[in-house]
Design a protein around this motif. Structure first.
Motif, mmCIF file in Angstrom:
data_model
loop_
_atom_site.group_PDB
_atom_site.id
_atom_site.type_symbol
_atom_site.label_atom_id
_atom_site.label_comp_id
_atom_site.label_asym_id
_atom_site.label_seq_id
_atom_site.Cartn_x
_atom_site.Cartn_y
_atom_site.Cartn_z
ATOM 1 N N LYS A 116 -5.058 1.110 -2.286
ATOM 2 C CA LYS A 116 -4.144 1.345 -3.406
ATOM 3 C C LYS A 116 -2.710 1.103 -2.928
ATOM 4 C CE LYS A 116 -7.313 4.799 -5.348
ATOM 5 N NZ LYS A 116 -7.737 4.064 -6.542
ATOM 6 N N ASP A 117 -2.243 -0.120 -3.140
ATOM 7 C CA ASP A 117 -0.942 -0.523 -2.618
ATOM 8 C C ASP A 117 0.109 -0.695 -3.712
ATOM 9 O OD1 ASP A 117 -2.155 -0.727 -0.038
ATOM 10 O OD2 ASP A 117 -2.941 -2.687 -0.615
ATOM 11 N N LEU A 118 -0.272 -0.491 -4.955
ATOM 12 C CA LEU A 118 0.645 -0.761 -6.064
ATOM 13 C C LEU A 118 1.915 0.072 -5.979
ATOM 14 C CD1 LEU A 118 -0.244 -1.290 -9.782
ATOM 15 C CD2 LEU A 118 1.492 0.379 -9.167
ATOM 16 N N ASP A 119 1.778 1.375 -5.779
ATOM 17 C CA ASP A 119 2.962 2.236 -5.769
ATOM 18 C C ASP A 119 3.931 1.843 -4.664
ATOM 19 O OD1 ASP A 119 1.537 3.504 -7.767
ATOM 20 O OD2 ASP A 119 1.952 5.526 -7.027
ATOM 21 N N ALA A 120 3.385 1.444 -3.500
ATOM 22 C CA ALA A 120 4.242 1.085 -2.370
ATOM 23 C C ALA A 120 4.978 -0.224 -2.603
ATOM 24 C CB ALA A 120 3.409 0.994 -1.095
ATOM 25 N N LEU A 121 4.339 -1.172 -3.286
ATOM 26 C CA LEU A 121 4.932 -2.503 -3.470
ATOM 27 C C LEU A 121 5.684 -2.642 -4.785
ATOM 28 C CD1 LEU A 121 2.147 -4.887 -2.085
ATOM 29 C CD2 LEU A 121 3.888 -3.575 -0.858
ATOM 30 N N LEU B 122 8.732 -5.712 -7.244
ATOM 31 C CA LEU B 122 8.433 -6.557 -8.396
ATOM 32 C C LEU B 122 9.555 -6.461 -9.429
ATOM 33 C CD1 LEU B 122 6.643 -8.455 -9.960
ATOM 34 C CD2 LEU B 122 5.252 -6.501 -10.695
ATOM 35 N N THR B 123 10.384 -7.474 -9.447
ATOM 36 C CA THR B 123 11.500 -7.573 -10.396
ATOM 37 C C THR B 123 11.396 -8.920 -11.106
ATOM 38 O OG1 THR B 123 12.979 -8.643 -8.816
ATOM 39 C CG2 THR B 123 12.935 -6.218 -8.812
ATOM 40 N N GLU B 124 12.254 -9.142 -12.091
ATOM 41 C CA GLU B 124 12.249 -10.456 -12.738
ATOM 42 C C GLU B 124 12.615 -11.555 -11.743
ATOM 43 O OE1 GLU B 124 14.294 -10.802 -16.422
ATOM 44 O OE2 GLU B 124 13.421 -8.968 -17.257
ATOM 45 N N ARG B 125 13.408 -11.212 -10.722
ATOM 46 C CA ARG B 125 13.801 -12.201 -9.710
ATOM 47 C C ARG B 125 12.614 -12.590 -8.826
ATOM 48 N NH1 ARG B 125 19.016 -11.237 -5.942
ATOM 49 N NH2 ARG B 125 20.006 -11.812 -7.906
ATOM 50 N N THR B 126 11.803 -11.618 -8.416
ATOM 51 C CA THR B 126 10.716 -11.888 -7.473
ATOM 52 C C THR B 126 9.386 -12.187 -8.152
ATOM 53 O OG1 THR B 126 10.121 -9.546 -7.329
ATOM 54 C CG2 THR B 126 11.745 -10.374 -5.741
ATOM 55 N N SER B 127 9.301 -11.995 -9.462
ATOM 56 C CA SER B 127 7.997 -12.054 -10.143
ATOM 57 C C SER B 127 7.305 -13.402 -10.006
ATOM 58 C CB SER B 127 8.152 -11.703 -11.620
ATOM 59 O OG SER B 127 9.023 -12.596 -12.278
ATOM 60 N N ALA B 128 8.044 -14.461 -9.751
ATOM 61 C CA ALA B 128 7.412 -15.778 -9.591
ATOM 62 C C ALA B 128 6.501 -15.835 -8.380
ATOM 63 C CB ALA B 128 8.482 -16.865 -9.488
ATOM 64 N N TYR B 129 6.735 -14.963 -7.388
ATOM 65 C CA TYR B 129 5.962 -15.007 -6.151
ATOM 66 C C TYR B 129 5.102 -13.763 -5.928
ATOM 67 C CZ TYR B 129 7.159 -19.416 -3.953
ATOM 68 O OH TYR B 129 7.230 -20.747 -3.639
ATOM 69 N N LEU B 130 4.975 -12.941 -6.949
ATOM 70 C CA LEU B 130 4.121 -11.754 -6.858
ATOM 71 C C LEU B 130 3.040 -11.834 -7.922
ATOM 72 C CD1 LEU B 130 6.895 -9.101 -6.245
ATOM 73 C CD2 LEU B 130 4.977 -9.519 -4.710
ATOM 74 N N CYS B 131 1.819 -11.523 -7.526
ATOM 75 C CA CYS B 131 0.667 -11.555 -8.425
ATOM 76 C C CYS B 131 -0.073 -10.218 -8.315
ATOM 77 C CB CYS B 131 -0.276 -12.702 -8.062
ATOM 78 S SG CYS B 131 0.540 -14.304 -7.832
ATOM 79 N N LEU B 132 -1.136 -10.081 -9.089
ATOM 80 C CA LEU B 132 -1.920 -8.847 -9.075
ATOM 81 C C LEU B 132 -3.358 -9.144 -8.687
ATOM 82 C CD1 LEU B 132 -0.743 -7.173 -12.419
ATOM 83 C CD2 LEU B 132 0.359 -7.114 -10.170
ATOM 84 N N CYS B 133 -3.975 -8.208 -7.966
ATOM 85 C CA CYS B 133 -5.394 -8.334 -7.637
ATOM 86 C C CYS B 133 -6.008 -6.959 -7.458
ATOM 87 C CB CYS B 133 -5.606 -9.191 -6.393
ATOM 88 S SG CYS B 133 -5.253 -8.361 -4.816
ATOM 89 N N THR B 134 -7.339 -6.911 -7.522
ATOM 90 C CA THR B 134 -8.051 -5.645 -7.330
ATOM 91 C C THR B 134 -8.846 -5.614 -6.030
ATOM 92 O OG1 THR B 134 -9.921 -6.458 -8.619
ATOM 93 C CG2 THR B 134 -8.234 -5.191 -9.801
ATOM 94 N N ASP B 135 -9.223 -6.772 -5.504
ATOM 95 C CA ASP B 135 -9.961 -6.866 -4.241
ATOM 96 C C ASP B 135 -11.336 -6.204 -4.351
ATOM 97 O OD1 ASP B 135 -10.510 -7.609 -1.665
ATOM 98 O OD2 ASP B 135 -8.899 -6.485 -0.731
ATOM 99 N N GLY C 106 -9.167 7.600 12.242
ATOM 100 C CA GLY C 106 -8.426 8.477 11.338
ATOM 101 C C GLY C 106 -8.258 7.835 9.974
ATOM 102 N N ILE C 107 -8.844 8.445 8.963
ATOM 103 C CA ILE C 107 -8.788 7.888 7.606
ATOM 104 C C ILE C 107 -7.426 8.137 6.979
ATOM 105 C CG2 ILE C 107 -9.683 8.191 5.254
ATOM 106 C CD1 ILE C 107 -12.413 8.640 6.485
ATOM 107 N N MET C 108 -6.940 7.128 6.269
ATOM 108 C CA MET C 108 -5.725 7.239 5.465
ATOM 109 C C MET C 108 -6.142 6.976 4.028
ATOM 110 S SD MET C 108 -3.247 5.058 8.030
ATOM 111 C CE MET C 108 -1.729 5.405 7.132
ATOM 112 N N GLU C 109 -6.262 8.031 3.234
ATOM 113 C CA GLU C 109 -6.781 7.867 1.879
ATOM 114 C C GLU C 109 -5.900 6.914 1.085
ATOM 115 O OE1 GLU C 109 -8.673 10.370 -1.831
ATOM 116 O OE2 GLU C 109 -7.528 11.446 -0.317
ATOM 117 N N GLY C 110 -6.580 6.038 0.314
ATOM 118 C CA GLY C 110 -5.872 5.043 -0.468
ATOM 119 C C GLY C 110 -5.546 3.792 0.304
ATOM 120 N N LYS C 111 -5.986 3.738 1.575
ATOM 121 C CA LYS C 111 -5.736 2.556 2.401
ATOM 122 C C LYS C 111 -6.994 2.234 3.209
ATOM 123 C CE LYS C 111 -0.778 3.402 2.863
ATOM 124 N NZ LYS C 111 -0.431 2.346 1.896
#
Length: 566
Positions: free
Chosen positions: A246-251, A255-268, A389-394
């Motif tokens: 779960k990396d959405l909150d960190a990244l 994601l702005t209008e400036r960077t949106s051309a190079y950012l996409c979404l995935c679920t893996d 060592g588990i890191m929940e959400g990662k």
């Protein structure tokens, strides 16, 4: 069947009625950010007209709704949904996911190129456009035992299928950097084409070297700092929100209008339980906007930027000449699909029922040795112990060191300190390897959990506080052709058979979801504190994700890319 150009042009000019007209809605333009009035006319699988009045053989009233381009999941493993491609289509396409770019390396690790060809064939019969990348790393490393091995010469005959884009995630990043001959042969085969990346925490000159090999996407960035460096070096970063990763909150701040051309979404990797409770890419869009992402940036990342990143020039906008992949939603902030069109076809029960199905594949693939409680003993001559060592959400883990007392030649699980035994059992009938270690972070107090979903080699992974329960769970997996099992005090509390290569169910996704609810309840009854314990367990065996993992050959120090001496 391709619609003649003359028919597209005549209906675009209004000289003949379109096959379908969407009337009354507003189109969200991902170029200008405007909401456009007017009909959307469709002929065949193409949009032919917008911003005007059209007549159609069929008219659908979408008054009060907003029309957005179909969503594109830029990286996923259908197998991780625990259902077949046909059921995956039925599960997520009604949510607006009209294109999914998959890597079938899970099934490929079990049955080889036959599994990839099965996915290619499945793509021909779905409503969504399932794009099948060719699996680059089977196995992911030389530190695990898999059911198959795929080299460059095995990939060459698979090229040219209409579902193909290029080479799937290149997980063996040390092999790229140090120019392993097998890795180089695959990179050369796809040189000049599309190659997906997978390089967690790689930076500096090593990252430069990896990108210089022609690799252009990356979905393993887990911090904004890591993602920013990769963006600055020209990579398209795929923001991931799976059932475990779960990396959405960190990244999100990136994601702005400036960077949106190079950012996409995935679920893996996302299972039907999470999809039912939260959603898929529709959930990601809602969450991004709720966190403050500009609406235009969120929807660009979900479609237009994704289409551009993967060379899919025929989609990503609601515009004349493009594929009629359209989602009618309640609101931009809500993103709840009320109507979905995939290549001009309305996605409904009738359309889903009309699809041609495929024969079963990958049956009876679990060929593990029968184990006993003694197989899980962990002998050593010193107390200091490497612990995952588990890191929940990662899916990245910590490399911990704990002192564990040796009693009667064994280091026992210690529930009071949350130190649990973990084992990986080779199940492809190759060598019968059994490796054991320790993990911290599950919270288990008693019983055991076992799974054949064990990335990417998909051997049996089992974790528990009781050796007898671990043996019961592991042996039960052989009997049900793979899946998930939870045991306690000599009894099976819950299970989910996954007979297709030990990875996928043959049941409808609703039935799988119901079983996952019972499995989660059973796991929590053992004291498990993780929201998604089963896929979390699966990723503890993936030796290309830092920092400490385990395979059937032993504990793996991923930073050093070597097996820790026993």
């Amino acid at each position: 069947m391709t619609t003649p150009l003359s028919a597209l042009i005549s209906t675009a000019r209004g000289e003949a009625p379109a096959d379908l007209v969407l009337r009354g809605g507003r189109v969200f333009d991902l170029v200008t950010g405007d909401l456009l009035e007017g009909d959307v006319a469709i002929t065949g699988d193409r949009i032919v007209g917008t911003c005007g009045a059209y007549e159609g053989k069929r008219v659908i009233d979408v008054s009060g709704l907003i029309l957005v381009p179909g969503f594109i999941d830029t990286h996923l493993h259908v197998e991780s949904s625990l259902i077949t491609p046909h059921e995956f289509d039925r599960c997520v396409t009604p949510r607006g996911i009209t294109t999914a770019i998959c890597d079938p390396h899970e099934i490929a690790n079990v049955i080889g190129t036959e599994g990839i060809r099965w996915f290619q064939k499945a793509s021909e019969h779905l409503l969504m456009d399932l794009r099948v990348q060719l699996s680059s790393c089977v196995p992911s490393t030389e530190m695990e035992t898999t059911g198959a091995r795929i080299e460059a010469e095995d990939l060459a005959p698979l090229r040219g299928h209409p579902s193909g884009i290029g080479l799937a995630e290149f997980m063996n990043y040390p092999g790229v950097i140090h120019r392993d001959p097998g890795a180089m042969a695959k990179l050369e085969l796809f040189r000049g084409g599309h190659i997906d990346g997978h390089c967690p925490q790689l930076s500096g000159r090593d990252l430069n070297a990896y990108i210089a090999a022609g690799i252009r996407t990356e979905h393993e960035a887990t911090t904004a700092e890591e993602a920013r460096e990769k963006l600055q070096k020209g990579m398209r970063v795929l923001i991931r929100e799976g059932s475990v990763s779960k990396d959405l909150d960190a990244l999100q701040p990136l994601l702005t209008e400036r960077t949106s051309a190079y950012l996409c979404l995935c679920t893996d990797d996302r299972n039907p339980l999470d999809i039912a409770e939260h959603g898929h890419l529709d959930y990601m869009i809602r969450r991004l906007i709720a966190l403050g992402t500009p609406v235009l940036a969120a929807y660009r990342a979900a479609s237009l930027s994704a289409a551009e990143a993967f060379g899919l020039k025929d989609r990503g906008l609601i515009a004349p000449g493009l594929r009629a992949d359209i989602v009618a939603i309640d609101s931009l902030e809500g993103c709840h699909a009320q109507l979905v069109l995939a290549a001009g076809r309305v996605v409904d029960e009738a359309a889903l029922a009309a699809r041609e199905t495929l024969p079963e594949i990958g049956r009876h693939s679990v060929k593990a040795p029968k184990v006993t409680a003694r197989d899980f003993r962990n002998s050593a001559n010193h107390a200091t112990t490497d612990v995952i060592g588990i890191m929940e959400g990662k899916i990245i883990t910590q490399h911990l060191y704990e002192d564990i007392a040796i009693e009667d030649g064994d280091k026992r699980p210690d529930p009071a300190r949350d130190l649990m035994r973990i084992a990986v059992i080779e199940r492809h009938g190759k060598n019968g390897n059994i490796a054991t270690g320790f993990v911290k972070g599950f919270g288990i107090k008693r019983g055991a959990i076992a799974s054949t979903v064990c990335h990417d080699h998909h051997n049996i992974a089992v974790i528990g506080a009781d050796y007898d329960d671990m043996a019961l769970a592991a042996n039960r997996l052989s009997e049900i052709e793979g899946g998930f099992v939870v045991t306690e005090a000599g009894k099976i509390l819950a299970e989910l058979p996954l007979p297709v290569a030990g990875l996928m169910s043959l049941d409808p996704f609703e039935a799988v979801r119901a079983r996952l609810v019972k499995l989660r309840e059973a796991a929590h009854s053992l004291g498990v504190t993780l929201e998604e314990p089963f896929l979390q367990l699966a990723f503890l065996a993936l030796p290309v994700i830092p920092a400490l993992k385990i395979t059937d050959r032993g504990m793996v120090d991923v930073e050093k890319f070597e097996i820790i001496p026993g």
